[in-house]
Design a protein around this motif. Sequence first.
Motif, PDB file in Angstrom:
ATOM      1  N   ASP A   1       0.853  -1.187   0.000  1.00 24.99           N
ATOM      2  CA  ASP A   1       0.000   0.000   0.000  1.00 24.99           C
ATOM      3  C   ASP A   1       0.888   1.236   0.000  1.00 24.99           C
ATOM      4  OD1 ASP A   1      -1.828   1.999   0.320  1.00 24.99           O
ATOM      5  OD2 ASP A   1      -2.679   1.258   2.205  1.00 24.99           O
ATOM      6  N   ARG A   2       0.896   1.943  -1.108  1.00 22.05           N
ATOM      7  CA  ARG A   2       1.762   3.117  -1.254  1.00 22.05           C
ATOM      8  C   ARG A   2       0.994   4.425  -1.093  1.00 22.05           C
ATOM      9  NH1 ARG A   2       6.745   1.683  -3.042  1.00 22.05           N
ATOM     10  NH2 ARG A   2       6.935  -0.539  -3.532  1.00 22.05           N
ATOM     11  N   LEU A   3      -0.294   4.331  -0.833  1.00 24.81           N
ATOM     12  CA  LEU A   3      -1.115   5.529  -0.664  1.00 24.81           C
ATOM     13  C   LEU A   3      -1.966   5.412   0.602  1.00 24.81           C
ATOM     14  CD1 LEU A   3      -2.301   5.687  -4.392  1.00 24.81           C
ATOM     15  CD2 LEU A   3      -0.490   7.071  -3.355  1.00 24.81           C
ATOM     16  N   PRO A   4      -1.350   5.135   1.746  1.00 23.86           N
ATOM     17  CA  PRO A   4      -2.134   4.868   2.957  1.00 23.86           C
ATOM     18  C   PRO A   4      -2.953   6.061   3.441  1.00 23.86           C
ATOM     19  CG  PRO A   4       0.193   5.140   3.488  1.00 23.86           C
ATOM     20  CD  PRO A   4       0.102   5.062   2.000  1.00 23.86           C
ATOM     21  N   GLU A   5      -2.515   7.267   3.116  1.00 22.74           N
ATOM     22  CA  GLU A   5      -3.230   8.463   3.560  1.00 22.74           C
ATOM     23  C   GLU A   5      -4.114   9.057   2.472  1.00 22.74           C
ATOM     24  OE1 GLU A   5      -0.294  11.135   5.020  1.00 22.74           O
ATOM     25  OE2 GLU A   5       0.378   9.800   6.635  1.00 22.74           O
ATOM     26  N   ARG A   6      -4.214   8.351   1.355  1.00 21.01           N
ATOM     27  CA  ARG A   6      -5.042   8.853   0.257  1.00 21.01           C
ATOM     28  C   ARG A   6      -5.962   7.761  -0.292  1.00 21.01           C
ATOM     29  NH1 ARG A   6      -1.286  12.292  -3.739  1.00 21.01           N
ATOM     30  NH2 ARG A   6       0.371  10.818  -3.207  1.00 21.01           N
ATOM     31  N   GLY A   7      -6.498   6.984   0.618  1.00 23.56           N
ATOM     32  CA  GLY A   7      -7.469   5.972   0.235  1.00 23.56           C
ATOM     33  C   GLY A   7      -6.889   4.609  -0.059  1.00 23.56           C
ATOM     34  N   GLY A   8      -5.550   4.482   0.017  1.00 24.97           N
ATOM     35  CA  GLY A   8      -4.907   3.196  -0.212  1.00 24.97           C
ATOM     36  C   GLY A   8      -4.737   2.882  -1.691  1.00 24.97           C
ATOM     37  N   GLY A   9      -3.766   2.049  -1.984  1.00 24.03           N
ATOM     38  CA  GLY A   9      -3.543   1.625  -3.368  1.00 24.03           C
ATOM     39  C   GLY A   9      -2.077   1.337  -3.630  1.00 24.03           C
ATOM     40  N   ASN A  10      -1.835   0.538  -4.663  1.00 25.60           N
ATOM     41  CA  ASN A  10      -0.464   0.194  -5.040  1.00 25.60           C
ATOM     42  C   ASN A  10      -0.189   0.708  -6.450  1.00 25.60           C
ATOM     43  OD1 ASN A  10      -1.786  -1.659  -6.696  1.00 25.60           O
ATOM     44  ND2 ASN A  10      -1.525  -3.334  -5.243  1.00 25.60           N
ATOM     45  N   TRP A  11       0.722   0.038  -7.182  1.00 26.73           N
ATOM     46  CA  TRP A  11       1.120   0.532  -8.500  1.00 26.73           C
ATOM     47  C   TRP A  11      -0.048   0.657  -9.466  1.00 26.73           C
ATOM     48  CZ3 TRP A  11       0.565  -2.036 -13.130  1.00 26.73           C
ATOM     49  CH2 TRP A  11       0.168  -3.383 -13.040  1.00 26.73           C
ATOM     50  N   GLU A  12      -1.078  -0.177  -9.285  1.00 29.80           N
ATOM     51  CA  GLU A  12      -2.211  -0.152 -10.210  1.00 29.80           C
ATOM     52  C   GLU A  12      -2.963   1.174 -10.171  1.00 29.80           C
ATOM     53  OE1 GLU A  12      -4.324  -3.532  -8.875  1.00 29.80           O
ATOM     54  OE2 GLU A  12      -3.208  -4.951 -10.121  1.00 29.80           O
ATOM     55  N   ARG A  13      -2.888   1.841  -9.035  1.00 28.50           N
ATOM     56  CA  ARG A  13      -3.546   3.142  -8.911  1.00 28.50           C
ATOM     57  C   ARG A  13      -2.601   4.282  -9.295  1.00 28.50           C
ATOM     58  NH1 ARG A  13      -6.027   5.768  -3.358  1.00 28.50           N
ATOM     59  NH2 ARG A  13      -6.821   7.684  -4.341  1.00 28.50           N
ATOM     60  N   ILE A  14      -1.302   4.055  -9.123  1.00 34.15           N
ATOM     61  CA  ILE A  14      -0.302   5.095  -9.389  1.00 34.15           C
ATOM     62  C   ILE A  14      -0.154   5.356 -10.887  1.00 34.15           C
ATOM     63  CG2 ILE A  14       2.168   5.589  -9.236  1.00 34.15           C
ATOM     64  CD1 ILE A  14       2.149   4.118  -6.540  1.00 34.15           C
ATOM     65  N   PHE A  15      -0.276   4.307 -11.703  1.00 37.10           N
ATOM     66  CA  PHE A  15      -0.092   4.445 -13.143  1.00 37.10           C
ATOM     67  C   PHE A  15      -1.439   4.435 -13.866  1.00 37.10           C
ATOM     68  CE2 PHE A  15       3.925   2.741 -11.626  1.00 37.10           C
ATOM     69  CZ  PHE A  15       4.850   3.519 -12.311  1.00 37.10           C
ATOM     70  N   VAL A  16      -1.506   5.105 -14.989  1.00 39.71           N
ATOM     71  CA  VAL A  16      -2.715   5.154 -15.805  1.00 39.71           C
ATOM     72  C   VAL A  16      -2.972   3.777 -16.405  1.00 39.71           C
ATOM     73  CG1 VAL A  16      -3.792   6.180 -17.850  1.00 39.71           C
ATOM     74  CG2 VAL A  16      -2.377   7.596 -16.331  1.00 39.71           C
ATOM     75  N   GLN A  17      -4.181   3.293 -16.233  1.00 38.17           N
ATOM     76  CA  GLN A  17      -4.508   1.967 -16.754  1.00 38.17           C
ATOM     77  C   GLN A  17      -4.405   1.954 -18.276  1.00 38.17           C
ATOM     78  OE1 GLN A  17      -7.857  -0.184 -15.272  1.00 38.17           O
ATOM     79  NE2 GLN A  17      -7.825   0.824 -13.269  1.00 38.17           N
ATOM     80  N   GLY A  18      -3.830   0.872 -18.791  1.00 33.64           N
ATOM     81  CA  GLY A  18      -3.692   0.712 -20.233  1.00 33.64           C
ATOM     82  C   GLY A  18      -2.541   1.480 -20.837  1.00 33.64           C
ATOM     83  N   SER A  19      -1.721   2.151 -19.999  1.00 34.27           N
ATOM     84  CA  SER A  19      -0.638   2.972 -20.546  1.00 34.27           C
ATOM     85  C   SER A  19       0.678   2.214 -20.676  1.00 34.27           C
ATOM     86  CB  SER A  19      -0.421   4.220 -19.674  1.00 34.27           C
ATOM     87  OG  SER A  19       0.117   3.874 -18.398  1.00 34.27           O
ATOM     88  N   PHE A  20       0.764   1.013 -20.146  1.00 34.07           N
ATOM     89  CA  PHE A  20       2.008   0.255 -20.247  1.00 34.07           C
ATOM     90  C   PHE A  20       2.202  -0.244 -21.682  1.00 34.07           C
ATOM     91  CE2 PHE A  20       1.732   0.211 -15.679  1.00 34.07           C
ATOM     92  CZ  PHE A  20       3.050   0.135 -15.260  1.00 34.07           C
TER      93      PHE A  20
END
Length: 271
Positions: free
Chosen positions: A90-109
């Motif tokens: 969890d890399r966004l514990p103070e902003r609703g939680g989330g990992n790399w999947e939330r950090i990067f734009v989906q479908g942009s890889f």
Amino acid sequence: MHSLNAGMVIHREAQIHYDYLSEARAFAIQLQSYMNMKLSPDAVTLVYEEVFGSHGKMHWFVHLRTPSDYGRLLDLVDHDKAFQDIYQEDRLPERGGGNWERIFVQGSFREHVIVPQHGFAREAMEELDPRSFLPPARHQIADANAPFLHSGNCGVLVLRSLQARYESRDLARFYLSEWQTAVNARLGGSATVAQFEEMWGTQDRLHLLIHFRDLDACHALRQLEATDAELRALMGKPRVDLRGERAAWGGLFETGSMHDVVMLAVEPNRH
């Protein structure tokens, strides 16, 4: 392992959500460090961020000797718990939680494989490391052009991509070889150019990795193209394609297909 001694390079890019730039950099550095600890020297990953182009675009370069070395990376992804923890943390514990999947734009890889241009190696195949998939790009560059810059030590990395016209595909490769030879000879220590070709992707999509010492060296290349008589003559030299048509360097490539990506190594503490 770096761009001049690798047998192949996997280039991956992804777009970061602007709100999470610092988290993405920290994630990339942590992942890079772990991958290199586990896989070096057979596979080495370096991470860059685009600086002139798309803001928040991140680039990974995975340097391998052979395609089979990619299997070790896949095994790491599938079975290494510490690697999976880096992804799932969890890399966004103070902003609703989330990992790399939330950090990067989906479908942009996006991912493609480039290999050293192998038609102009100065070494005989029997003299090369038998583990190398193709003659590494180092064999494109004369010893007199040392010291060499590569993806592991350059200050600025530029990926230049061009689409060769089918009727001039061989001439396009040879022109880039001549151009890189001239640049390497004149800017040794400030810039080192290596030629690559896309594999398992778009046919006749050619790439130059231009390794600069710093941004001033980028300007030096522009000045060289504008003022060096021999280089200008090379660029204007008429060449005859398979249709019998004469063209300078621009006629060897699809118009509008030349694209430069300017990158710096990722700095995890930037905001």
